[in-house]
Design a protein around this motif. Sequence first.
Motif, short mmCIF file in Angstrom:
data_model
loop_
_atom_site.label_atom_id
_atom_site.label_comp_id
_atom_site.label_asym_id
_atom_site.label_seq_id
_atom_site.Cartn_x
_atom_site.Cartn_y
_atom_site.Cartn_z
N PRO A 1 52.09 107.13 49.22
CA PRO A 1 54.09 106.74 49.19
C PRO A 1 55.05 107.33 51.35
O PRO A 1 54.61 107.54 50.99
CB PRO A 1 54.43 108.17 48.40
N GLY A 2 56.06 105.96 50.73
CA GLY A 2 56.69 105.93 52.24
C GLY A 2 56.40 105.18 52.52
O GLY A 2 55.51 104.46 52.22
N ARG A 3 57.05 104.81 54.18
CA ARG A 3 56.97 103.15 54.67
C ARG A 3 55.83 103.31 55.47
O ARG A 3 55.58 102.67 56.09
CB ARG A 3 58.45 102.72 55.14
N VAL A 4 55.98 104.73 56.01
CA VAL A 4 55.02 104.81 57.79
C VAL A 4 54.18 106.26 57.39
O VAL A 4 55.09 106.82 56.24
CB VAL A 4 55.08 104.57 58.75
N GLY A 5 53.25 106.24 57.77
CA GLY A 5 52.00 108.15 57.80
C GLY A 5 53.18 108.48 58.53
O GLY A 5 54.46 108.32 59.12
N GLY B 1 55.54 96.09 69.95
CA GLY B 1 54.16 96.34 70.52
C GLY B 1 53.75 97.13 70.06
O GLY B 1 52.76 97.17 70.49
N GLN B 2 54.48 98.08 69.25
CA GLN B 2 53.29 99.11 68.60
C GLN B 2 52.15 98.79 67.72
O GLN B 2 53.25 98.54 66.39
CB GLN B 2 54.37 99.89 68.07
N TRP B 3 51.58 98.18 67.90
CA TRP B 3 50.86 98.22 66.58
C TRP B 3 49.75 98.70 65.99
O TRP B 3 50.15 98.22 64.32
CB TRP B 3 49.04 96.59 67.18
N ASP B 4 49.89 99.98 66.25
CA ASP B 4 49.44 101.45 65.36
C ASP B 4 50.32 101.61 64.26
O ASP B 4 50.00 101.57 63.17
CB ASP B 4 49.21 102.23 65.98
N ARG C 1 50.20 98.43 61.75
CA ARG C 1 49.23 98.36 61.05
C ARG C 1 49.43 99.85 59.63
O ARG C 1 48.68 99.85 58.69
CB ARG C 1 48.00 98.86 61.57
N ASP C 2 50.26 100.07 60.26
CA ASP C 2 50.10 101.86 59.12
C ASP C 2 51.25 101.56 58.46
O ASP C 2 50.90 101.45 57.22
CB ASP C 2 50.71 103.11 60.32
N ALA C 3 52.78 100.47 59.22
CA ALA C 3 52.84 100.47 57.91
C ALA C 3 52.74 99.31 56.87
O ALA C 3 53.44 98.97 55.73
CB ALA C 3 54.74 99.58 58.63
N LEU C 4 51.81 98.18 57.48
CA LEU C 4 51.55 97.09 56.61
C LEU C 4 50.57 98.34 55.66
O LEU C 4 50.76 97.73 54.28
CB LEU C 4 50.12 96.14 57.13
N SER C 5 49.69 99.22 55.96
CA SER C 5 49.29 99.82 54.45
C SER C 5 49.86 100.49 53.95
O SER C 5 49.34 100.72 52.79
CB SER C 5 48.16 100.97 55.55
N ARG D 1 42.36 102.22 57.06
CA ARG D 1 43.46 101.30 55.75
C ARG D 1 43.98 100.50 56.30
O ARG D 1 44.18 98.94 55.26
CB ARG D 1 44.55 102.63 55.97
N THR D 2 44.16 99.31 57.60
CA THR D 2 44.42 98.13 57.94
C THR D 2 43.46 97.44 57.23
O THR D 2 44.02 96.66 56.08
CB THR D 2 44.25 97.78 59.30
N LEU D 3 42.25 97.97 57.32
CA LEU D 3 41.13 96.31 56.16
C LEU D 3 41.57 96.53 54.90
O LEU D 3 41.38 95.83 54.34
CB LEU D 3 40.14 97.56 57.19
N GLY D 4 41.97 97.88 54.76
CA GLY D 4 42.22 97.96 53.31
C GLY D 4 43.41 97.18 52.75
O GLY D 4 43.03 96.65 51.45
#
Lengths: 355, 544
Positions: free
Chosen positions: A186-190, A212-215, A218-222, B16-19
Motif C-alpha cells: 500500500p502507498g504510492r511509493v516505498g 530521470g529517477q528511474w528507481d 519503477r517503485d511507483a509503478l510496482s 517488483r518491477t518485473l512483477g
Amino acid sequence: MSATQDTLGPHPRSARSSWVTVFYSIIKTLSMILATMLGLLFVTFIIGRIMPIDPVISVVGERASKEVYDAAYASMGLDRPLLVQFFLYISDVARGDFGQSLLNSRPVIDDIKRVFPATLELATLGTIIGVTIGVPLGVIGAVKRDTWIDQLSRIIALVGYSMPIFWLGLVGLLVFYGILGWVGGPGRVGIFYVDVVPVVTGMILVDSALDGQWDVFRDALSHIVLPASILGYYSLAYISRMTRSFMLEQLGSEYITTARVKGLSEYVVITRHAFGNIKVQLITVIALSYASLLEGSVLTEIIFAWPGIGSYITTALLSADMNAVLGGTVVVGLVFVCLNVFSDLLYVFFDPRSR
Amino acid sequence: MIKTFHQAARRSIMKRTLGSVAIAIALGSVVGTATVAQAATPDNMLVIANRIDDITTLDPAQSFEFAGSDVNRNVYGKLVNFDPMNLEAGYEPDLAQSWTVSEDGKSITFTMREGVKFHSGNPVTAEDAEFSLRRAVLLNKTPSFILTQFGFAPENIEQTIVADGNTLTITTDKKYATSFVLNCLTSTIGSIVEKALVMENEKDGDMGNDWLATNSAGSGAYKVVSWKPAESVTLVSNPDFYKGEPAMERVIVQHIQESATQRLLLEKGDIDVARNLNPEDVAGIDGKEGLAVTTELRGRLMYISFNQKHPELSKPKVVEALKYLVDYNGMQNSFLKGQWQVHQNFLPATYLGAIDDTPFSFNVEKAKALLAEAGVENLEFETGVREAQERIEIAQSLQNTFAQAGVTMNITIGTGKQILTRYRARELDMYLGAWGPDYPDPHTNAGTFAFNPDNSDEAQATGLLAYRNAWDPGPLSGMVEAAVAEGDTDARRGMYEEIQREFQATAPFAILFQKTEQTGVNAAVQNLNLGSAVTAISYWPVSK
C-alpha cells in the motif's frame, strides 16, 4: 447556385455566420458549465449546512466552553443567513480561493493539488487497462457469440460487476503482494522513496520520469499496478459488456451483410465497418467510466492507502469540513463537465454527421 | 542516507518491477513463479502504520489530537517531562534543570538547563520558554485552557510569565499543587519553541501559527521533515539531542486506515509497528515468528451516567442497582477483548491517586433487591449513544442485562452533534460515552466528573460532566478544590483516593472500562513506549 457563385468560393456572409455559430456554441457551452457548477455547488452547500454534523465541534472539540464555541461559530460565518454564506463562498471561489480546511488549517486548494494528481494517475492507468482489455474482449465476445470465448468474457465481466472491490483489493494485496511479492504494498511509493522526487505534476510516475529517477519510477509503478488493475478490472467489465452489445447491434445490420456479400474480408468488416460505427458510443462509455474512476474510488484508496480525492472528500464529509468537501466537489464536477465537452469534441472528429 | 536506502531497495524493486508487468498480464490469468524475499526496514529507520488523519496542525500551541501529540512529544522539549523508560516516576526535569517554589506556593522559578540547542543550532533560553508559554496564552487555541486555568491571561502575562537571565518564573492566580502545575506543563502546550525562528515566519500577527502548522522549531529528539495530511509524517533525528542522538535516524508514520492492510505490511516486514490492529488481526499475528504484540494502558475511559433530573434515576438505590446490571467481565472478555479492560473509577490507572477497586460485578439478584428497596418497578428510560460500533455493542449488552432485572433501556443512536447537544442540554436520561483526560494530572478528570459547584440550569457549565447529568456532588466539589491546591504530593494522592471512593459509592456515573492499546511490532524493535495513560509515544529510546 449559379456557376458564377461557384467560382467566387464561399459567400463572405456565410463565413461570418459560421463564426457566429461557433461563437454562440462556445457561449452556450460555457453557460452550461457555469450553470451546472453553480447548481452543484448550491446543492452541496445546502446539504453540507443541514446535515447533522457540527463543523464547530470539529474545530474546537467537544469539551470547549460555550464562549469558545460561540466565538468559533461566529468566526466561521455560521451566524449569517444561509444564502449570504453561499454568496460569500461563491465570490471567494470565483477568485480561486476555496478557503481553508477546517481540519488541517491549510488552503483547500493545496490539498486538492496534492490529492487529485494521485487519483488522476490511478484512474488514468485503470482506464487504460480497462480499455486495452475491455474493448477487444467485447469485440471478440460479439464476433464469437455464444462460443466458449464469449462465455469466458461474460464470466470475466460478471465477476467484475459482482465482486466487492473491498474484498478484491484485500485478496489482491494478499496474493500479489503478501504471498507472491510481485508488487509493492500500500502507498504510492516505498518508504525509501518518500519525498525524494520534486513535485511537478503531483503524479509520481510522471515526476520521477521527468527527473530521470528511474528507481523511483519503477517503485511507483510496482505500487500503482495492483490498485490500477483492480480499478481497470471494474472498468473493463463495464466497457467489454457495452462493446459486445454495440458490436452485436452493428453485426446484425444489413450493411454488414452487404459488405460481406461484396466479398470484403471478415477482418475489414469487423474492424472498419462494424467497429468504425460504434466509436462514438464507445467514447461515451469510456468517458463515463473514466469520470467515475476520477471521482476517486474510496474503498480502493483506503485499502491501498492511496491519498486520493475520494478518501479526501469522504474524510472531510465525515468531519464536517465543508470547505474541503465543496472544493473537492468543484473539482469532481469540473472533471465531469470537461470530460463531457471533450467527448462532444471527439464526436465531431469521429462522426461526420455531427459536424 | 537516501542514497543508501536506494541501494538497499534497488534489487527488490527490480524484481517488483518485473512483477508489476506480470500483474498487468495476470488479469489474463498468467501465473508466474517469481517470489520476493521478505523485505525489512533499515536498522536505522522506524516505520509505523497508524491512523493520523486526526492531525489538524503541528503547532504545539494548537495541537490537541492523539496523532499530533505523538509527533510533538518527539519534536519539542518542555520545562518538565516524562521519562518514557520510567513513566511511573512522574514528571522530571527536561529543559528546566531545577525549580523552586515560593513560600506562598504561587510562583515557580525554573532554572534552564545549559547547553541545550534547538534544531537550528541556537541555544534554548529562558526567553524562548517565556515566549512559548506567553504565545500559547495569546493565541488562545483549544488547548490554551490548560494554561489559562492558572490565571494566565493576555492582560497579565508580562507579570505572570517572566524570564530573567537563565530563569523563568511563572506566577499563578492562587496556590495550586506544584504537581498539578508541573503535570500540566508536560502537555503538548508546554512545548518550548524557538522564538527567533517562529517570529521570522510570523504572518499577519499570527505568531507563526500558520508556519508552525507544518514546520517545527523545537529542541527535541526529532525534527519534522514533512507532514502530508492523512498520508504521512516524516521525522529525522536531531544529532545534537541533549540526551544523545537517537538510534532511529528517520521515523516515518504512514496513514494506513485498514487493520488488515497494517497487518499485511507488518507481516511482510515493510513496517515495524502496526498501531490499529483489530482483535482478529492481533490474534492472527500473535505468536508468529519475528512479530510481537504489546498491550499498553491508555487514558480513555468508557462510562455510563444517569440524569439526576429523571425521577427514578435520581434515586441512589436505582443507580446502585444499575451498576450491578453491567456485565463488565463478559464484555471485556468477548467483543472488547484486548481493547478495553474493566476499570471502575474516574482516574485512569497510572494517574496520581488512581485506585483499582472494582466493587461492582454483574449480579442480577442484588440489582433486583436494590430496585425493590427503591420501590421502582417497570423502569424505562432512554440512552443516547453516538454512532460508533463499539459503543453500540456495549449499549446492546446493557440493554440485555438491564432487561434481566425488568429495566427497559431504549437506545437512541445519533451523530456526535445530535447526542452531545442533548447531553449538554441535560436532556438525556442516560449517556453512554468515552472520556479522555486532557493533561496528565488527576484534576483533569476530578474537575469534570466530581466537580459542579453550581448545578442550576442557569449556570450553563456544559463542559462539566457532573453538570451534564444535573448532579450536585455536594462536598466532593470542595474536596476537588482542596486537592488541586494541596502542595504535598502524598497528601494529594490520599485526597484523590478519598474522593474516588466517595464518588464510586454515590455518583450517578458507572465507569466501566479503561482503554488498552494492542500494538503489533517487529520483534526486533526494542524500547518502544506508547506513553501509557499519561503521555504520547517516544521514538528516541527505540532501537532495533
